[in-house]
Design a protein around this motif. Structure first.
Motif, PDB file in Angstrom:
ATOM      1  N   PRO A 108       0.705  -1.213   0.070  1.00 48.21           N
ATOM      2  CA  PRO A 108      -0.024  -0.015  -0.001  1.00 48.21           C
ATOM      3  C   PRO A 108       0.898   1.330   0.057  1.00 48.21           C
ATOM      4  N   PHE A 109       0.265   2.128  -0.693  1.00 46.43           N
ATOM      5  CA  PHE A 109       1.110   3.651  -0.549  1.00 46.43           C
ATOM      6  C   PHE A 109       0.238   4.548  -0.831  1.00 46.43           C
ATOM      7  N   SER A 110       0.555   5.827  -0.578  1.00 46.77           N
ATOM      8  CA  SER A 110      -0.262   7.162  -0.909  1.00 46.77           C
ATOM      9  C   SER A 110       0.359   8.057  -1.811  1.00 46.77           C
ATOM     10  N   LEU A 111      -0.428   8.577  -2.871  1.00 47.21           N
ATOM     11  CA  LEU A 111       0.147   9.310  -3.743  1.00 47.21           C
ATOM     12  C   LEU A 111       0.910  10.655  -3.151  1.00 47.21           C
ATOM     13  N   TRP A 112       0.242  11.017  -2.108  1.00 47.57           N
ATOM     14  CA  TRP A 112       0.782  12.328  -1.236  1.00 47.57           C
ATOM     15  C   TRP A 112       1.966  11.918  -0.296  1.00 47.57           C
ATOM     16  N   ASP A 113       2.286  10.690  -0.194  1.00 49.14           N
ATOM     17  CA  ASP A 113       3.642  10.347   0.523  1.00 49.14           C
ATOM     18  C   ASP A 113       4.737  11.040  -0.071  1.00 49.14           C
ATOM     19  N   ARG A 114       5.477  11.953   0.422  1.00 48.20           N
ATOM     20  CA  ARG A 114       6.752  12.624  -0.449  1.00 48.20           C
ATOM     21  C   ARG A 114       7.547  11.759  -0.627  1.00 48.20           C
ATOM     22  N   SER A 115       7.599  10.572  -0.161  1.00 48.68           N
ATOM     23  CA  SER A 115       8.833   9.662  -0.501  1.00 48.68           C
ATOM     24  C   SER A 115       8.466   8.887  -1.835  1.00 48.68           C
ATOM     25  N   VAL A 116       7.029   8.828  -2.057  1.00 51.87           N
ATOM     26  CA  VAL A 116       6.477   8.276  -3.375  1.00 51.87           C
ATOM     27  C   VAL A 116       6.578   9.051  -4.608  1.00 51.87           C
ATOM     28  N   TRP A 117       6.378  10.316  -4.528  1.00 49.57           N
ATOM     29  CA  TRP A 117       6.632  11.101  -5.649  1.00 49.57           C
ATOM     30  C   TRP A 117       8.057  11.619  -5.638  1.00 49.57           C
ATOM     31  N   GLN A 118       8.781  11.734  -4.664  1.00 51.91           N
ATOM     32  CA  GLN A 118      10.139  11.734  -4.837  1.00 51.91           C
ATOM     33  C   GLN A 118      10.980  10.701  -5.513  1.00 51.91           C
ATOM     34  N   SER A 119      10.560   9.467  -5.296  1.00 48.48           N
ATOM     35  CA  SER A 119      11.134   8.310  -5.843  1.00 48.48           C
ATOM     36  C   SER A 119      10.681   8.210  -7.362  1.00 48.48           C
ATOM     37  N   CYS A 120       9.383   8.655  -7.662  1.00 51.47           N
ATOM     38  CA  CYS A 120       9.061   8.711  -8.992  1.00 51.47           C
ATOM     39  C   CYS A 120       9.769   9.878  -9.884  1.00 51.47           C
ATOM     40  N   LEU A 121       9.960  11.009  -9.240  1.00 56.63           N
ATOM     41  CA  LEU A 121      10.956  11.728  -9.849  1.00 56.63           C
ATOM     42  C   LEU A 121      12.468  11.545 -10.017  1.00 56.63           C
ATOM     43  N   LEU A 122      12.935  10.558  -9.217  1.00 51.01           N
ATOM     44  CA  LEU A 122      14.292  10.003  -9.429  1.00 51.01           C
ATOM     45  C   LEU A 122      14.155   9.168 -10.575  1.00 51.01           C
ATOM     46  N   ASP A 123      13.285   8.343 -10.693  1.00 50.45           N
ATOM     47  CA  ASP A 123      13.244   7.159 -11.683  1.00 50.45           C
ATOM     48  C   ASP A 123      12.861   7.824 -13.145  1.00 50.45           C
ATOM     49  N   TYR A 124      12.233   9.012 -12.886  1.00 56.50           N
ATOM     50  CA  TYR A 124      11.865   9.706 -14.162  1.00 56.50           C
ATOM     51  C   TYR A 124      13.179  10.183 -14.689  1.00 56.50           C
ATOM     52  N   GLN A 125      13.776  10.936 -13.808  1.00 55.22           N
ATOM     53  CA  GLN A 125      15.238  11.550 -14.386  1.00 55.22           C
ATOM     54  C   GLN A 125      16.281  10.497 -14.832  1.00 55.22           C
ATOM     55  N   SER A 126      16.022   9.359 -14.278  1.00 51.53           N
ATOM     56  CA  SER A 126      17.099   8.385 -14.656  1.00 51.53           C
ATOM     57  C   SER A 126      16.848   7.714 -15.944  1.00 51.53           C
ATOM     58  N   HIS A 127      15.579   7.799 -16.413  1.00 52.98           N
ATOM     59  CA  HIS A 127      15.294   7.114 -17.488  1.00 52.98           C
ATOM     60  C   HIS A 127      15.064   8.230 -18.881  1.00 52.98           C
ATOM     61  N   GLN A 128      15.633   9.241 -18.700  1.00 52.11           N
ATOM     62  CA  GLN A 128      15.966  10.339 -19.891  1.00 52.11           C
ATOM     63  C   GLN A 128      17.459  10.432 -20.326  1.00 52.11           C
ATOM     64  N   PRO A 129      17.914   9.387 -20.689  1.00 49.21           N
ATOM     65  CA  PRO A 129      19.424   9.373 -20.770  1.00 49.21           C
ATOM     66  C   PRO A 129      19.912  10.305 -21.931  1.00 49.21           C
ATOM     67  N   ASN A 130      18.805  10.577 -23.089  1.00 46.91           N
ATOM     68  CA  ASN A 130      19.367  10.849 -24.509  1.00 46.91           C
ATOM     69  C   ASN A 130      18.770  12.364 -24.450  1.00 46.91           C
ATOM     70  N   MET A 131      18.164  13.250 -23.424  1.00 46.72           N
ATOM     71  CA  MET A 131      17.500  14.403 -23.412  1.00 46.72           C
ATOM     72  C   MET A 131      18.555  15.384 -23.211  1.00 46.72           C
ATOM     73  N   SER A 132      18.747  16.356 -24.116  1.00 47.36           N
ATOM     74  CA  SER A 132      19.702  17.200 -23.793  1.00 47.36           C
ATOM     75  C   SER A 132      19.130  18.349 -22.668  1.00 47.36           C
ATOM     76  N   ILE A 133      17.878  18.666 -22.774  1.00 47.80           N
ATOM     77  CA  ILE A 133      17.126  19.244 -21.468  1.00 47.80           C
ATOM     78  C   ILE A 133      16.208  18.249 -20.943  1.00 47.80           C
ATOM     79  N   PRO A 134      16.440  17.563 -19.847  1.00 48.93           N
ATOM     80  CA  PRO A 134      15.288  16.574 -19.189  1.00 48.93           C
ATOM     81  C   PRO A 134      14.139  17.374 -19.055  1.00 48.93           C
ATOM     82  N   GLY A 135      12.928  16.647 -19.070  1.00 45.90           N
ATOM     83  CA  GLY A 135      11.795  16.887 -18.770  1.00 45.90           C
ATOM     84  C   GLY A 135      11.844  17.178 -17.180  1.00 45.90           C
TER      85      GLY A 135
END
Length: 299
Positions: A105-132
């Motif tokens: 179980p998890f909550s979307l408003w749990d800071r650790s959840v969306w921070q983890s989501c941000l980290l994963d998102y950043q790590s899956h943009q290897p070819n972007m000159s300007i990452p989203g």
């Protein structure tokens, strides 16, 4: 959480800050209708329509395919045509599917959840000159009106504060591919100064000062235009919109302001504004009554 289940994910609009957020400056967004639905289920032969080079596609092939997870997207045409967050919805779908597959179980408003989501998102943009920045899908995830400051990763939910004004989101009939546009940018540093406009607008928003906020929206649009970040067809439409009685400000949204225009109008002139838009066959995508409160799921 057991599969199968269906995610419902709203659209997103940058009210202010779509370029300045790329230089770590704050942004103000809103989540609204229309929504897309994503069916998540298990199968022995999973396939996916995601681009393999997108963050969502990379994450899927790395984490989900071996789990036999199938994601089936149902996206309304007006969400596709208006550039209202398809890539963000794709990213949220794969990330949340992975979370749900863990049966924890998890909550979307749990800071650790969306921070983890941000980290994963950043790590899956290897070819972007300007990452989203991730601000788009963060708004889609949490919903409503959202002020996001990436410097301290602070998310502030808020409400529409201007009782005498409303807003309307329009479709321009044109599109600009966001990821390709981001890759064409050479430097985001010039956008950093625009962050002060967003901060000042937030101050006016918090105290309900409509006149002050309207001036900041105008200033941000002027920055977009003078920096060549407003598509020609958007600029022509903006010029027309500002001739309609009751409209007090308008700006293009997203990459080159090409896909949609967000405008504010006097509440006592809403009917007349809608009439003027219909006469020019301008499509209304959403308005103040179409707020959506973020990702939901059901089995």
């Amino acid at each position: 959480m057991t599969l199968p289940l269906t995610l419902t994910i709203p659209s997103k609009t940058f009210i202010l800050g779509e370029y300045s957020v790329l230089s770590n400056q704050p942004t103000l967004l809103v989540a609204s209708q229309p929504t897309c639905c994503v069916r998540i289920h298990q199968t022995e032969t999973p396939s996916i329509s995601l681009s393999p080079n997108s963050p969502a596609g990379r994450f899927y092939h790395k984490h989900l395919k071996q789990l036999g997870l199938q994601l089936t997207f149902s996206i309304p045409e007006r969400m596709k045509d208006a550039g209202l967050g398809i890539s963000g919805a794709e990213w949220l779908s794969v990330y949340l599917a992975h979370r749900m597959a863990k049966q924890q179980p998890f909550s979307l408003w749990d800071r650790s959840v969306w921070q983890s989501c941000l980290l994963d998102y950043q790590s899956h943009q290897p070819n972007m000159s300007i990452p989203g920045s991730g601000a788009d899908w963060l708004c889609q995830m949490l919903g409503g009106y959202l002020y996001y400051d990436p410097k301290n990763q602070r998310v502030t939910p808020t409400q529409w504060p201007f009782k005498d004004h409303s807003w309307i989101l329009l479709q321009t009939g044109h599109k600009c591919a966001t990821h390709e546009h981001l890759n064409s940018l050479k430097d985001t540093q010039p956008f950093s100064a625009w962050g002060q406009i967003v901060r000042q607008s937030w101050q006016y928003w918090q105290v309900g000062d409509a006149d002050g906020f309207i001036e900041q929206v105008k200033m941000f649009q002027q920055q977009l235009r003078s920096s060549g970040k407003t598509a020609e067809q958007t600029q022509l439409l903006l010029q027309y919109l500002m001739t309609i009685e009751g409209i007090v400000c308008a700006k293009g949204c997203g990459a080159m302001g090409a896909d949609t225009i967000w405008l504010m109008c006097r509440r006592d002139k809403i009917a007349a504004v809608h009439t003027a838009l219909r006469e020019r066959s301008i499509t209304v995508v959403a308005n103040e009554n179409d707020i959506h409160h973020g990702v939901t799921w059901q089995q």
